[in-house]
Write a protein that holds these residues in place. Structure first.
Motif, PDB file in Angstrom:
ATOM      1  N   PRO A  62      11.520   7.872  -5.009  1.00  0.00           N
ATOM      2  CA  PRO A  62      10.370   6.949  -4.935  1.00  0.00           C
ATOM      3  C   PRO A  62       9.453   7.258  -3.740  1.00  0.00           C
ATOM      4  CG  PRO A  62      12.352   5.716  -5.444  1.00  0.00           C
ATOM      5  CD  PRO A  62      12.783   7.111  -5.108  1.00  0.00           C
ATOM      6  N   LEU A  63      10.043   7.665  -2.620  1.00  0.00           N
ATOM      7  CA  LEU A  63       9.270   8.041  -1.429  1.00  0.00           C
ATOM      8  C   LEU A  63       8.431   9.286  -1.713  1.00  0.00           C
ATOM      9  CD1 LEU A  63       8.860   7.392   1.653  1.00  0.00           C
ATOM     10  CD2 LEU A  63      10.693   9.042   2.087  1.00  0.00           C
ATOM     11  N   VAL A  64       9.025  10.246  -2.419  1.00  0.00           N
ATOM     12  CA  VAL A  64       8.333  11.489  -2.783  1.00  0.00           C
ATOM     13  C   VAL A  64       7.165  11.183  -3.725  1.00  0.00           C
ATOM     14  CG1 VAL A  64       8.561  13.686  -4.018  1.00  0.00           C
ATOM     15  CG2 VAL A  64      10.372  12.948  -2.467  1.00  0.00           C
ATOM     16  N   LEU A  65       7.420  10.353  -4.742  1.00  0.00           N
ATOM     17  CA  LEU A  65       6.383   9.996  -5.718  1.00  0.00           C
ATOM     18  C   LEU A  65       5.216   9.273  -5.044  1.00  0.00           C
ATOM     19  CD1 LEU A  65       8.634   8.789  -8.687  1.00  0.00           C
ATOM     20  CD2 LEU A  65       7.364  10.937  -8.536  1.00  0.00           C
ATOM     21  N   ASP A  66       5.538   8.375  -4.128  1.00  0.00           N
ATOM     22  CA  ASP A  66       4.512   7.645  -3.382  1.00  0.00           C
ATOM     23  C   ASP A  66       3.672   8.618  -2.551  1.00  0.00           C
ATOM     24  OD1 ASP A  66       3.105   5.397  -2.416  1.00  0.00           O
ATOM     25  OD2 ASP A  66       4.380   5.313  -0.632  1.00  0.00           O
ATOM     26  N   GLY A  67       4.337   9.624  -1.987  1.00  0.00           N
ATOM     27  CA  GLY A  67       3.647  10.629  -1.180  1.00  0.00           C
ATOM     28  C   GLY A  67       2.650  11.452  -1.981  1.00  0.00           C
ATOM     29  N   PHE A  68       2.968  11.692  -3.274  1.00  0.00           N
ATOM     30  CA  PHE A  68       2.054  12.446  -4.130  1.00  0.00           C
ATOM     31  C   PHE A  68       0.760  11.671  -4.400  1.00  0.00           C
ATOM     32  CE2 PHE A  68       5.874  14.812  -6.066  1.00  0.00           C
ATOM     33  CZ  PHE A  68       5.665  15.906  -5.258  1.00  0.00           C
ATOM     34  N   LEU A  69       0.843  10.332  -4.359  1.00  0.00           N
ATOM     35  CA  LEU A  69      -0.320   9.496  -4.679  1.00  0.00           C
ATOM     36  C   LEU A  69      -1.091   9.046  -3.447  1.00  0.00           C
ATOM     37  CD1 LEU A  69       1.290   7.195  -7.423  1.00  0.00           C
ATOM     38  CD2 LEU A  69      -0.070   9.268  -7.770  1.00  0.00           C
ATOM     39  N   THR A  70      -0.472   9.156  -2.265  1.00  0.00           N
ATOM     40  CA  THR A  70      -1.087   8.670  -1.024  1.00  0.00           C
ATOM     41  C   THR A  70      -1.614   9.842  -0.201  1.00  0.00           C
ATOM     42  OG1 THR A  70       0.601   6.933  -1.023  1.00  0.00           O
ATOM     43  CG2 THR A  70      -0.723   7.163   0.963  1.00  0.00           C
ATOM     44  N   PRO A  71      -2.902   9.836   0.167  1.00  0.00           N
ATOM     45  CA  PRO A  71      -3.478  10.950   0.940  1.00  0.00           C
ATOM     46  C   PRO A  71      -2.741  11.204   2.260  1.00  0.00           C
ATOM     47  CG  PRO A  71      -5.205   9.478   0.150  1.00  0.00           C
ATOM     48  CD  PRO A  71      -3.900   8.803  -0.149  1.00  0.00           C
ATOM     49  N   ARG A  72      -2.419  10.125   2.970  1.00  0.00           N
ATOM     50  CA  ARG A  72      -1.680  10.268   4.241  1.00  0.00           C
ATOM     51  C   ARG A  72      -0.458   9.364   4.183  1.00  0.00           C
ATOM     52  NH1 ARG A  72      -2.245  11.453   9.857  1.00  0.00           N
ATOM     53  NH2 ARG A  72      -1.289   9.874  11.197  1.00  0.00           N
ATOM     54  N   LYS A  73       0.678   9.976   3.945  1.00  0.00           N
ATOM     55  CA  LYS A  73       1.908   9.209   3.766  1.00  0.00           C
ATOM     56  C   LYS A  73       2.626   9.023   5.096  1.00  0.00           C
ATOM     57  CE  LYS A  73       5.383   7.107   2.093  1.00  0.00           C
ATOM     58  NZ  LYS A  73       5.210   5.677   1.819  1.00  0.00           N
ATOM     59  N   THR A  74       2.769   7.766   5.513  1.00  0.00           N
ATOM     60  CA  THR A  74       3.506   7.472   6.748  1.00  0.00           C
ATOM     61  C   THR A  74       4.759   6.653   6.418  1.00  0.00           C
ATOM     62  OG1 THR A  74       2.236   5.443   7.136  1.00  0.00           O
ATOM     63  CG2 THR A  74       1.423   7.471   8.165  1.00  0.00           C
ATOM     64  N   ILE A  75       5.747   6.770   7.290  1.00  0.00           N
ATOM     65  CA  ILE A  75       6.987   5.996   7.144  1.00  0.00           C
ATOM     66  C   ILE A  75       7.427   5.561   8.541  1.00  0.00           C
ATOM     67  CG2 ILE A  75       8.416   8.105   7.187  1.00  0.00           C
ATOM     68  CD1 ILE A  75      10.399   6.630   5.327  1.00  0.00           C
ATOM     69  N   SER A  76       7.884   4.320   8.665  1.00  0.00           N
ATOM     70  CA  SER A  76       8.301   3.809   9.971  1.00  0.00           C
ATOM     71  C   SER A  76       9.546   4.550  10.465  1.00  0.00           C
ATOM     72  CB  SER A  76       8.604   2.310   9.882  1.00  0.00           C
ATOM     73  OG  SER A  76       9.751   2.080   9.066  1.00  0.00           O
ATOM     74  N   PHE A  77       9.771   4.501  11.774  1.00  0.00           N
ATOM     75  CA  PHE A  77      10.928   5.166  12.387  1.00  0.00           C
ATOM     76  C   PHE A  77      12.224   4.626  11.773  1.00  0.00           C
ATOM     77  CE2 PHE A  77      14.161   6.026  15.545  1.00  0.00           C
ATOM     78  CZ  PHE A  77      13.804   7.273  16.034  1.00  0.00           C
ATOM     79  N   SER A  78      12.326   3.292  11.644  1.00  0.00           N
ATOM     80  CA  SER A  78      13.541   2.677  11.085  1.00  0.00           C
ATOM     81  C   SER A  78      13.694   3.013   9.603  1.00  0.00           C
ATOM     82  CB  SER A  78      13.512   1.155  11.277  1.00  0.00           C
ATOM     83  OG  SER A  78      12.348   0.597  10.700  1.00  0.00           O
TER      84      SER A  78
END
Length: 318
Positions: free
Chosen positions: A79-95
């Motif tokens: 799901p994180l990978v799929l979201d990254g394909f649709l989002t120009p700048r994919k960020t994720i919190s440290f936690s």
């Protein structure tokens, strides 16, 4: 003073395929399709191993665990990978990054141990069939599965705890689709030799030991099968472990392919290889869990019969 000059990293940027936007939509469709097959295939396997009483045996109990593990493993990252394909700048919190690392690392280590447990089950079934009901009783195979999950969880907790304690001094761009632990360690601005040693020990325990155990088990299994006088008997004995052997070859073969190939020294070639490595890692994370239920259903009459029974019952119910 040195500590005050370090900016604290609170989030990471996942590069993924951002340098190749034309590829993103293609891979989104491809990975989504694979993920849906994983959920469906492994979900059906879990259902039949629970609902069909004929499959209430150690082998299918381990298979049900493997299917559940594959769903958890892919859900921790896809799901994180799929979201990254649709989002120009994919960020994720440290936690969030730490949690994703923990889950994927735990599932990978657990699968290594679980495949070893399944090899032991096949060894006892073929080499000591008369003792099988005693050796592989419920009091034995349930703790075996639980210990696989526990070992994977403890190993992941150790590795991720060591990783999150490292100082990150501003560089927060991860050149990957997910929070892959090796990509994270590259961003640390301190000596990571303890992490490298710890991961090396973990690789020996969770990769080396299970591979050796599986290899030795199958030497005994093949030796026993070759002693069976009838060709039909040999075929039947081998068919009971061929699915597991196929899964093992794909699982460990992909790992060897990923980490055993030589690195390019040409900067242009290194860039292409960088994309190639990321895509190989991505497909490794989705391909094996997708193939497992297909292999077990195609090469196993009991599973095929159970699936047909389940489908026919649902059809008649409606």
């Amino acid at each position: 003073m040195e500590a005050s000059n370090q900016s604290v990293v609170t989030e990471f940027v996942l590069l993924g395929l951002s340098a190749h936007p034309k590829l993103e939509k293609t891979f989104f469709v491809l990975i989504l399709s694979m993920y849906l097959v994983i959920l469906l295939g492994n979900g059906v396997l879990i259902l039949v191993t629970i609902l069909d009483s004929r499959l209430h045996t150690p082998m299918y109990f381990f298979l049900g665990n493997l299917s559940f593990l594959d769903i958890c493993y892919t859900t921790s990252s896809v799901p994180l990978v799929l979201d990254g394909f649709l989002t120009p700048r994919k960020t994720i919190s440290f936690s969030g990054c730490a949690m994703q690392m923990f889950l994927s690392f735990a599932m990978g280590a657990t699968e290594c141990v679980l495949l070893g447990m399944m090899a032991f089950d096949r060894y006892v079934a073929i080499c000591n069939p008369l003792r099988y009901p005693v050796v592989m009783s419920k009091a034995a195979y349930v703790p075996m599965a639980v210990s696989s999950w526990a070992a994977g969880g403890v190993n992941s907790l150790v590795q991720i705890s060591l990783a999150v304690q490292l100082p990150f001094c501003g560089d927060n761009v991860i050149n990957h689709f997910t929070c892959e632990i090796l990509a994270i360690l590259k961003l640390a601005c301190t000596d990571i030799s303890i992490n490298v040693i710890s991961m090396g020990v973990a690789n020996v325990i969770f990769l080396g030991v299970p591979v050796l155990f599986i290899f030795v088990s199958y030497i005994f299994i093949l030796t026993t099968i070759l002693k069976i006088p009838s060709a039909e008997g040999r075929k039947k004995a081998f068919s009971t472990c061929s699915a597991h052997l196929t899964v093992v070859v794909i699982f460990y073969g992909t790992i060897l392919f990923m980490y055993g190939k030589p690195k390019s020294k040409n900067p242009l070639g290194a860039d292409k290889q960088d994309v190639s490595d990321k895509l190989t890692s991505l497909f490794y994370g989705a391909l094996t869990p997708m193939l497992n239920p297909i292999i077990y259903s195609l090469r196993n009459k009991d599973v095929k019969t159970a699936v047909k029974t389940l489908v026919s019952q649902k059809c008649f119910a409606h």
